[in-house]
Design a protein around this motif. Sequence first.
Motif, PDB file in Angstrom:
ATOM      1  N   LEU A 104       0.817  -1.213   0.000  1.00  0.00           N
ATOM      2  CA  LEU A 104       0.000   0.000   0.000  1.00  0.00           C
ATOM      3  C   LEU A 104       0.852   1.266   0.000  1.00  0.00           C
ATOM      4  O   LEU A 104       0.436   2.302  -0.508  1.00  0.00           O
ATOM      5  N   ALA A 105       2.038   1.161   0.590  1.00  0.00           N
ATOM      6  CA  ALA A 105       2.874   2.351   0.732  1.00  0.00           C
ATOM      7  C   ALA A 105       3.648   2.663  -0.541  1.00  0.00           C
ATOM      8  O   ALA A 105       4.180   3.749  -0.691  1.00  0.00           O
ATOM      9  N   PRO A 157       2.883   3.262  -3.797  1.00  0.00           N
ATOM     10  CA  PRO A 157       2.537   4.328  -4.748  1.00  0.00           C
ATOM     11  C   PRO A 157       3.032   5.703  -4.325  1.00  0.00           C
ATOM     12  O   PRO A 157       3.419   6.494  -5.167  1.00  0.00           O
ATOM     13  N   TYR A 158       3.024   5.970  -3.024  1.00  0.00           N
ATOM     14  CA  TYR A 158       3.396   7.304  -2.545  1.00  0.00           C
ATOM     15  C   TYR A 158       4.817   7.666  -2.956  1.00  0.00           C
ATOM     16  O   TYR A 158       5.053   8.671  -3.602  1.00  0.00           O
ATOM     17  N   VAL A 185      -2.982   9.900  -2.471  1.00  0.00           N
ATOM     18  CA  VAL A 185      -2.044   8.905  -1.946  1.00  0.00           C
ATOM     19  C   VAL A 185      -1.368   9.432  -0.692  1.00  0.00           C
ATOM     20  O   VAL A 185      -0.920  10.576  -0.663  1.00  0.00           O
ATOM     21  N   PRO A 227       1.484   8.149   2.631  1.00  0.00           N
ATOM     22  CA  PRO A 227       2.534   7.147   2.808  1.00  0.00           C
ATOM     23  C   PRO A 227       1.976   5.785   3.213  1.00  0.00           C
ATOM     24  O   PRO A 227       2.609   4.762   3.000  1.00  0.00           O
TER      25      PRO A 227
END
Lengths: 286, 139
Positions: A42-43, A45-46, B9, B11
């Motif tokens: 989940l992390a 893309p950032y 989005v 983190p």
Amino acid sequence: MAQNARDIRRRIRSVKNTQQITKAMEMVAAAKLRRAQERVHLARPYAAKMEEVIGSIAKAGGTRHPMMVKRPVRKTGYVVITADRGLAGAYNANVIRAALQAVGEKSPDEYTILAVGRKGRDFFRKRGYPVADEITGLSDYPTYSDIRRIASAAVKMYEEEVYDELYLVYNRFINPVQQTPTVKKILPLEDVGAGGAEGRRLHYEYEPSAEEVLESLLPKYAEALIFSALLDAKASEHGARMTAMGNASDNAAEMIESLTLALNRARQAAITMQISEIVGGAEALK
Amino acid sequence: MSTIALDIVTPERTVYSRSVEMVIARGAEGDLGILPGHMPLVTTLPIGLVHIKEEGRWSLVAISGGFLEVRPDRVTILAEAAELPAEIDVSRAQRAKERAERRLAEKGRADIDYVRAELALKRALNRLKAVEESKGAMR
């Protein structure tokens, strides 16, 4: 191995108890691993998105930000990510060894350590290494705000030229049974966006200006890198613990098996002796 | 109606990822209304609300500071934290607000604490505002 049967039974019981604990820990680690992996996912893309934006800014204009420029190295910073707890095989030892190798022959005023995790902190503290900052007691699923303080402190120290380069030392997650201790340079951000060359280059408009956007984007990017490394390290930790506890359970099973064998031998020996005593006694009566 | 892809989005996760008709956000130099086909743009976002129009209905997301990237077919918001009004814990935001106000009331402490308390207050107020506005919109 000529123990008596009662002692062996006692040992079997104790090994069984231990096995129950290691089995439970294995299962807990497996469940945590799954969640940790999800969070790594989940992390992603950032940081990826940020890299894209920074890359396009860097490519478009000749903007040089101090965080992207290499400078003579007088001092090096290391962010060492370990676990708070042990019982994870060589997990912590591997990271610490990698950190010590990275430090090499430097004298104590040429580097500084930022310790994440109790195990690493204790190690470096006890041996008198220069530990500038530390953070312990992170949850198994750390949030961005948990790591925020140390991440921004790490970036700030770079900006204030406390050190001239910053490395991350952590266990990179390869798969549940494999973690590789990794030393990764995060500052200066020399080759951000040098990779993925996009087909069509976009000319962005910047508000307020390219420099100012970069100014606030770069520290956040570095923080995001630290955060994603932490998530990766957590996934590795659960993976390592799962493997270690799986091995421990297997060893316990093996031990129980050999102890059971010894127990049966001892029991049979006792029976045989009793029979021969009875036979001997009967013989003497004749 | 033409749409533009919007991703919000953080983190920790992707908060929002859908095709929308319009995005309104407060950028570094004032409010921005973004429709499909907008020119490429990057701007910083202060703590605030982002309004989204999707299938004719407006909704909003609370953003705790970040960046906005616009491409002709895609809008990406990178934020340190972002919540849909339904995800906001009102009592927690309320507590955070009170705590920050208390800190700000205590004078004469290291100034770094001030900046942090002020930001915390802004974030808490922003969250409370998000919940309030979304309630108003539903009526």
